[in-house]
Design a protein around this motif. Sequence first.
Motif, PDB file in Angstrom:
ATOM      1  N   SER A 440      40.821  26.502  44.986  1.00 35.66           N
ATOM      2  CA  SER A 440      42.177  26.569  45.529  1.00 35.66           C
ATOM      3  C   SER A 440      43.186  26.314  44.427  1.00 35.66           C
ATOM      4  O   SER A 440      42.938  25.530  43.496  1.00 35.66           O
ATOM      5  N   THR A 441      44.331  26.968  44.509  1.00 31.49           N
ATOM      6  CA  THR A 441      45.471  26.702  43.622  1.00 31.49           C
ATOM      7  C   THR A 441      46.722  26.592  44.473  1.00 31.49           C
ATOM      8  O   THR A 441      46.740  27.004  45.643  1.00 31.49           O
ATOM      9  N   HIS A 442      47.765  26.017  43.878  1.00 37.78           N
ATOM     10  CA  HIS A 442      49.020  25.807  44.603  1.00 37.78           C
ATOM     11  C   HIS A 442      50.148  26.600  43.951  1.00 37.78           C
ATOM     12  O   HIS A 442      50.098  26.914  42.762  1.00 37.78           O
ATOM     13  N   PHE A 443      51.161  26.924  44.744  1.00 36.13           N
ATOM     14  CA  PHE A 443      52.300  27.684  44.239  1.00 36.13           C
ATOM     15  C   PHE A 443      53.580  27.185  44.910  1.00 36.13           C
ATOM     16  O   PHE A 443      53.526  26.435  45.906  1.00 36.13           O
ATOM     17  N   GLY A 505      52.978  37.348  40.262  1.00 34.55           N
ATOM     18  CA  GLY A 505      52.271  36.334  41.052  1.00 34.55           C
ATOM     19  C   GLY A 505      50.829  36.679  41.347  1.00 34.55           C
ATOM     20  O   GLY A 505      50.016  35.795  41.648  1.00 34.55           O
ATOM     21  N   ILE A 506      50.462  37.991  41.222  1.00 30.95           N
ATOM     22  CA  ILE A 506      49.088  38.339  41.592  1.00 30.95           C
ATOM     23  C   ILE A 506      48.081  37.833  40.564  1.00 30.95           C
ATOM     24  O   ILE A 506      46.891  37.739  40.865  1.00 30.95           O
ATOM     25  N   CYS A 507      48.555  37.486  39.365  1.00 35.57           N
ATOM     26  CA  CYS A 507      47.621  36.912  38.389  1.00 35.57           C
ATOM     27  C   CYS A 507      47.121  35.543  38.843  1.00 35.57           C
ATOM     28  O   CYS A 507      46.047  35.109  38.423  1.00 35.57           O
ATOM     29  N   GLN A 508      47.903  34.851  39.716  1.00 36.10           N
ATOM     30  CA  GLN A 508      47.396  33.607  40.283  1.00 36.10           C
ATOM     31  C   GLN A 508      46.237  33.900  41.232  1.00 36.10           C
ATOM     32  O   GLN A 508      45.277  33.138  41.310  1.00 36.10           O
ATOM     33  N   VAL A 509      46.305  35.040  41.905  1.00 36.32           N
ATOM     34  CA  VAL A 509      45.213  35.440  42.797  1.00 36.32           C
ATOM     35  C   VAL A 509      43.964  35.760  41.991  1.00 36.32           C
ATOM     36  O   VAL A 509      42.855  35.286  42.306  1.00 36.32           O
ATOM     37  N   SER A 510      44.100  36.557  40.930  1.00 38.43           N
ATOM     38  CA  SER A 510      42.933  36.904  40.115  1.00 38.43           C
ATOM     39  C   SER A 510      42.363  35.668  39.417  1.00 38.43           C
ATOM     40  O   SER A 510      41.133  35.530  39.302  1.00 38.43           O
ATOM     41  N   SER A 511      43.234  34.739  39.000  1.00 36.02           N
ATOM     42  CA  SER A 511      42.753  33.527  38.315  1.00 36.02           C
ATOM     43  C   SER A 511      42.045  32.594  39.279  1.00 36.02           C
ATOM     44  O   SER A 511      41.049  31.948  38.935  1.00 36.02           O
ATOM     45  N   THR A 512      42.575  32.492  40.506  1.00 31.65           N
ATOM     46  CA  THR A 512      41.926  31.640  41.511  1.00 31.65           C
ATOM     47  C   THR A 512      40.549  32.190  41.854  1.00 31.65           C
ATOM     48  O   THR A 512      39.556  31.451  41.944  1.00 31.65           O
ATOM     49  N   LEU A 513      40.462  33.512  42.047  1.00 33.80           N
ATOM     50  CA  LEU A 513      39.169  34.131  42.330  1.00 33.80           C
ATOM     51  C   LEU A 513      38.227  33.958  41.139  1.00 33.80           C
ATOM     52  O   LEU A 513      37.028  33.695  41.325  1.00 33.80           O
ATOM     53  N   VAL A 525      32.078  40.315  34.154  1.00 37.95           N
ATOM     54  CA  VAL A 525      31.990  41.602  33.458  1.00 37.95           C
ATOM     55  C   VAL A 525      33.234  41.845  32.595  1.00 37.95           C
ATOM     56  O   VAL A 525      33.134  42.299  31.455  1.00 37.95           O
ATOM     57  N   GLU A 526      34.402  41.531  33.120  1.00 33.58           N
ATOM     58  CA  GLU A 526      35.649  41.716  32.364  1.00 33.58           C
ATOM     59  C   GLU A 526      36.633  40.648  32.787  1.00 33.58           C
ATOM     60  O   GLU A 526      36.847  40.411  33.992  1.00 33.58           O
ATOM     61  N   ARG A 527      37.259  40.038  31.757  1.00 35.87           N
ATOM     62  CA  ARG A 527      38.271  39.008  32.054  1.00 35.87           C
ATOM     63  C   ARG A 527      39.195  38.894  30.852  1.00 35.87           C
ATOM     64  O   ARG A 527      38.757  38.944  29.698  1.00 35.87           O
ATOM     65  N   HIS A 528      40.507  38.754  31.113  1.00 31.70           N
ATOM     66  CA  HIS A 528      41.504  38.661  30.047  1.00 31.70           C
ATOM     67  C   HIS A 528      42.352  37.410  30.273  1.00 31.70           C
ATOM     68  O   HIS A 528      42.698  37.075  31.422  1.00 31.70           O
ATOM     69  N   ALA A 529      42.701  36.743  29.173  1.00 28.13           N
ATOM     70  CA  ALA A 529      43.560  35.563  29.246  1.00 28.13           C
ATOM     71  C   ALA A 529      45.020  35.968  29.137  1.00 28.13           C
ATOM     72  O   ALA A 529      45.358  37.011  28.548  1.00 28.13           O
ATOM     73  N   HIS A 530      45.914  35.138  29.699  1.00 26.84           N
ATOM     74  CA  HIS A 530      47.349  35.363  29.557  1.00 26.84           C
ATOM     75  C   HIS A 530      47.777  35.126  28.108  1.00 26.84           C
ATOM     76  O   HIS A 530      47.143  34.354  27.370  1.00 26.84           O
ATOM     77  N   SER A 531      48.879  35.736  27.721  1.00 27.02           N
ATOM     78  CA  SER A 531      49.417  35.526  26.371  1.00 27.02           C
ATOM     79  C   SER A 531      50.264  34.274  26.282  1.00 27.02           C
ATOM     80  O   SER A 531      50.605  33.830  25.186  1.00 27.02           O
ATOM     81  N   LEU A 532      50.615  33.685  27.451  1.00 28.55           N
ATOM     82  CA  LEU A 532      51.362  32.427  27.508  1.00 28.55           C
ATOM     83  C   LEU A 532      50.625  31.467  28.435  1.00 28.55           C
ATOM     84  O   LEU A 532      49.900  31.887  29.353  1.00 28.55           O
ATOM     85  N   SER A 535      50.386  27.420  34.665  1.00 31.10           N
ATOM     86  CA  SER A 535      50.234  26.045  35.162  1.00 31.10           C
ATOM     87  C   SER A 535      49.298  25.908  36.354  1.00 31.10           C
ATOM     88  O   SER A 535      48.903  24.800  36.715  1.00 31.10           O
ATOM     89  N   TYR A 536      48.914  27.001  36.984  1.00 33.78           N
ATOM     90  CA  TYR A 536      48.202  26.872  38.249  1.00 33.78           C
ATOM     91  C   TYR A 536      46.694  26.709  38.093  1.00 33.78           C
ATOM     92  O   TYR A 536      46.004  26.420  39.066  1.00 33.78           O
ATOM     93  N   VAL A 537      46.146  26.946  36.876  1.00 35.19           N
ATOM     94  CA  VAL A 537      44.739  26.642  36.591  1.00 35.19           C
ATOM     95  C   VAL A 537      44.677  25.943  35.233  1.00 35.19           C
ATOM     96  O   VAL A 537      45.605  26.058  34.416  1.00 35.19           O
ATOM     97  N   PRO A 538      43.594  25.216  34.955  1.00 34.75           N
ATOM     98  CA  PRO A 538      43.475  24.553  33.651  1.00 34.75           C
ATOM     99  C   PRO A 538      43.487  25.566  32.507  1.00 34.75           C
ATOM    100  O   PRO A 538      43.143  26.741  32.691  1.00 34.75           O
ATOM    101  N   PRO A 539      43.857  25.129  31.294  1.00 32.62           N
ATOM    102  CA  PRO A 539      43.867  26.026  30.131  1.00 32.62           C
ATOM    103  C   PRO A 539      42.508  26.683  29.929  1.00 32.62           C
ATOM    104  O   PRO A 539      41.458  26.051  30.038  1.00 32.62           O
ATOM    105  N   GLY A 540      42.526  27.967  29.649  1.00 30.74           N
ATOM    106  CA  GLY A 540      41.296  28.706  29.399  1.00 30.74           C
ATOM    107  C   GLY A 540      40.574  29.157  30.644  1.00 30.74           C
ATOM    108  O   GLY A 540      39.505  29.769  30.546  1.00 30.74           O
ATOM    109  N   GLN A 541      41.120  28.888  31.843  1.00 31.24           N
ATOM    110  CA  GLN A 541      40.450  29.268  33.083  1.00 31.24           C
ATOM    111  C   GLN A 541      41.275  30.284  33.887  1.00 31.24           C
ATOM    112  O   GLN A 541      41.144  30.371  35.100  1.00 31.24           O
TER     113      GLN A 541
END
Length: 583
Positions: A440-443, A505-513, A525-532, A535-541
């Motif tokens: 779960s994440t919060h917004f 905001g949909i990146c919070q959905v993909s990150s939570t999943l 199989v494929e995952r990309h990190a944000h360039s900045l 706050s809604y998930v720990p760093p690197g997650q």
Amino acid sequence: MNNKIIALILILCCAFLVGTPALANTTDNSSSVTTPQQITRNRLFGLTRFETAKVISEYYGNGQVENVILATGNQFADALSASVLAHEKEAPILLVDSTVDGSKDAFDYVFQHLDPAGTVYIIGGTGIIGTEFEIKLSDLGFKNVVRVAGLDRYDTSHKVARALKDTTVSTVVISSGEQYPDALSISSFAANKGWPILLSSYDALPQDIKNFLLDRKPSKVYITGGAGVISNNVLSEITTLLPEASVERLMGESQFDTNIIIAETFAPKPLTVYLATGYDFADALAGSTVAAKNGDPIIFIDPSVPTLPKSVARYFGKLYANIISPGIVSFGGSGVVTDEIMKITSDLIVGAVNETSIYGIDDLNITVIQKENYLLPATVQANLYNSDRIEVPVRWNPIAVDTNNTGLSVYDGLVEGYGKLIKLNLTVKEPEPILISKYSTHFDSSQVNRTENIRISAKAIDGKLLAPGERFSFNAVVGERTAEAGYKEALIIEGDVFTPGLGGGICQVSSTLYNAVLLGNLEIVERHAHSLPISYVPPGQDATVAYPFLDFKFKNSLKHYLLIRSLVEENTLNFWIYQKVEV
């Protein structure tokens, strides 16, 4: 029944048909039952307890009356002894609310029916029925107002007893001042015979009551209720005060049992039985004057069950066995004494049913898991007319149960001696999936556009089923983020800046999943990190997506189907990943 009462019943029935609270009258004409006389079923009721008391009073005295009793309809204590005085004065009992304005029904009856030279008896002190009632009566032209009141409920019962004309009392009744059912059970009989009802506390007889007993020296004392209501210490006090008197307890295991013991003692052959709820005092109190005319019983029913208390059903069964067919009158509307209860009462009195006959058997609703072994029950629980519940054998059609396929199957059950089919609704459902991960994440829900984007994309994923080895693509499942799809502008990351963009905001959905997938030990199989940093998930997650270039993909690397569920509630986004159980 005299012509006056018959006319009243017809008038009130007509009023009932146009919606005015009144008396409803029906007659049982079952051709299959031979009875000594027809059983009439009447109902005295209003929309409120105060209106019901008025309707009962009009049934009792529809012409001019010389006296009326005013008692509170909000508390039972002061009014419990009023029935005896009411019968002596041939006065209906009207119930009043805490204010004059709230007591319109009582004042309407007084204005329409009380002789201007008649007397109004107010039961209870000014703390219960205020002085404004006396002022109102005076304004209406009624000058003869007598207040019968003591310092408390016990003293008031003493004052009521002292107000009775007969000073040579042979019998008195001692009832609890803390509970109302037992006093009301005996009220019609005590009133009919002129026996004072004196109230006692649980463990000690009030001094004024002792003085009354010593003064009148009755030869018979009835105590209503068991030692849990009026203690043996009170009984001992009475026997000490009146060593020559016969003291008898009238008691059962419950208020309904005590009610019937009293009815059987004093009304083995009633002309009418009056039904009232055993869980409120108002209707029975107002009705006690009607029942007292012939010394008929007020029988308590339990509105919380569809049938009758065991002792009540037995009493009606005895009436049938002794060829006694009293009329039936309900105090209160169908919300208190149902039409079905009145019918059951009638059926028991005429012998159409037996107290131990089956009244009803509930349909069964059973849910089992697919391919689970299930046997149809050999017995079902039956409700009897006396409220007992027993297990009875049942035969089902069909007799075979197949749980291989999901869905609903209906089986018909037949119980010997019960004329209706029972339904068993068997629902076969798939096994519950096994939770393998949750995240779960919060917004900030005040960011309306971003919140809406989260809701739309999460809803697109909810319910997604993955076969073993199948790959999940966020972009493929969620689709292109367009205004036509409902997406709105909110902040997105482009390079090293935040800027408005469609679908923010949909990146919070993909990150939570993504985090739920990590916890489930599934293959990424494929995952990309944000360039900045976000706050809604720990760093690197985190897992950013940008249609159609950046995607988040994972593979169902398990040997079972996977089910993805999502839910957005208030400011929280939830993802669950389940393993589907194979059958």
